[in-house]
Design a protein around this motif. Sequence first.
Motif, PDB file in Angstrom:
ATOM      1  N   ARG A  28       4.260   7.621   0.994  1.00 21.20           N
ATOM      2  CA  ARG A  28       4.136   6.578  -0.018  1.00 21.20           C
ATOM      3  C   ARG A  28       5.381   6.558  -0.889  1.00 21.20           C
ATOM      4  O   ARG A  28       5.759   7.561  -1.481  1.00 21.20           O
ATOM      5  N   ASP A  62      -5.926   3.684   2.356  1.00 18.28           N
ATOM      6  CA  ASP A  62      -5.166   4.915   2.563  1.00 18.28           C
ATOM      7  C   ASP A  62      -4.571   5.002   3.961  1.00 18.28           C
ATOM      8  O   ASP A  62      -3.728   5.862   4.231  1.00 18.28           O
ATOM      9  N   SER A  64       4.742   7.589  -4.571  1.00 16.09           N
ATOM     10  CA  SER A  64       3.959   8.801  -4.789  1.00 16.09           C
ATOM     11  C   SER A  64       4.490   9.656  -5.916  1.00 16.09           C
ATOM     12  O   SER A  64       3.737  10.405  -6.534  1.00 16.09           O
ATOM     13  N   ASP A  79      -1.795   3.358  -4.230  1.00 14.14           N
ATOM     14  CA  ASP A  79      -2.907   3.803  -3.391  1.00 14.14           C
ATOM     15  C   ASP A  79      -4.258   3.689  -4.090  1.00 14.14           C
ATOM     16  O   ASP A  79      -5.242   4.299  -3.665  1.00 14.14           O
ATOM     17  N   SER A 111       0.813  -1.218   0.000  1.00 11.68           N
ATOM     18  CA  SER A 111       0.000   0.000   0.000  1.00 11.68           C
ATOM     19  C   SER A 111       0.846   1.268   0.000  1.00 11.68           C
ATOM     20  O   SER A 111       0.364   2.341  -0.352  1.00 11.68           O
TER      21      SER A 111
END
Length: 466
Positions: free
Chosen positions: A216, A287, A219, A59, A55
């Motif tokens: 993340r 999330d 990201s 996402d 995760s």
Amino acid sequence: MGDTDQPSDPPSHEPPAADPWGERLPRRLGLWSAIAVVVGSTIGSGIFRTPAVVSERIDVLWMFALAWILGGVVALAGALTYAELSAMMPRTGGVYVYLREAFGSLVAFLFGWAQLLVLRPAAYGAISITSAEYLWRLLGADGSVSLLGPLSLAQVTAAALVVVVATVNYRGIELGALIQNVSTVLKVAALLVLVALGVWWGLTGVGSVEAPPATRVGSELSLVSAFGLAMVPVLWAYDGWSDVGFIGGEVKNPQRTLPRAFLAGTGLVAGLYLIVNAAYLMVVPLDQMPGSKLIAADVAEAVLGGVGVVFVSGAVALSTFGTLNGSMMTGPRIFYAMAEDRLFFRRFAKVQPRHGTPGAAIVLSAVLGVVFVSIRTFSELADQFVIGIWPFYALGVLSVFVLRRKRPDVPRPYLTWGYPFVPALFLCAALFLLGNYLVSKPLLFLGNLGVIATGIPVFLLWRRRR
């Protein structure tokens, strides 16, 4: 787990003569034990923590689910392919034997060399450290405290666990199989309890659990790159599906049992992983997962409180101990097979006369595990294992194509379902995984390949000496 796992004849102090496939180790394992090797060697600590790692990289819910589905499909593709090879060549050594028959002694030796220097000791180290850490957490102690100079309490305990499972497996594969069967049943039961907790939480509509925020990893990457990074821990969690091939020479009725074990064991793991992830998502939204260091503990704590954390710590400690035992059942057989081919010291091809096990190879594996667990961290050990094993997994699958052309007349009691598309799918996944590792961790990737390549001059010197 059943009458089929019991030896039909009283134990003998003399090793048996070679059977029709040329195998000298006694065939004592039945179907249930073979399936337990697949399931028990695959389910370690990964499913208890890996979903949170995945995760961090993706996402999007459908991509998260796709990663786990695809991981199961890839593992099944490998199992379907290795099922043909194992039924065709039911010998001790598994992948080593497949590579030798398809590509010759050099490639097989490099696989064994990688197992000797990197793969098997790294697996013993990573698994035993995880088991030791959660064992001490279960007992309310800090495993990171120093005990013997630079060695932590967890490292010393991990080394002791390696010695314990080596001793058990030295004394007979039936005893090792008994521990594997029991630990596999218990770890599957623990996962089903987690599923039940997640479903109950979701149905009662209590609400979601918030975990600490985390950055993340994916990201700033494209979706494709982030997905590629996410597949690395997913495939790590699925690793272990091939291990039953290493003990192929000790399985009863191998041409029927081995294909069934590959398919049933891998299918069971894939199904469990999917429902466990669904249960996690019912309690901890996607999330919120990146902030969870051990997602299973968060789920259990949300439903059961402090008792849930204790339950998960015990489940992880037990699960990884079973995986360590499975790895000790299978790994030494590679060194035994190499010695049988005179590509390793002949003493490691000796069958322990009383217990019918490759005793010297098991002792060697224990020594390597203790050394590695004393000098490396978990993350280093895990990365080394993933990078080192997947090129050989791919070559093992490629063996199906090579051997169908090279040895078309050899009896094949089982043929790979979906050939050639299923093996091709696995090969594409392997290239995808290794390519992402090369891009994301080039120095580590090339360094490990360099270590494996050092086996080439060793092989040439060994052949000349022989």
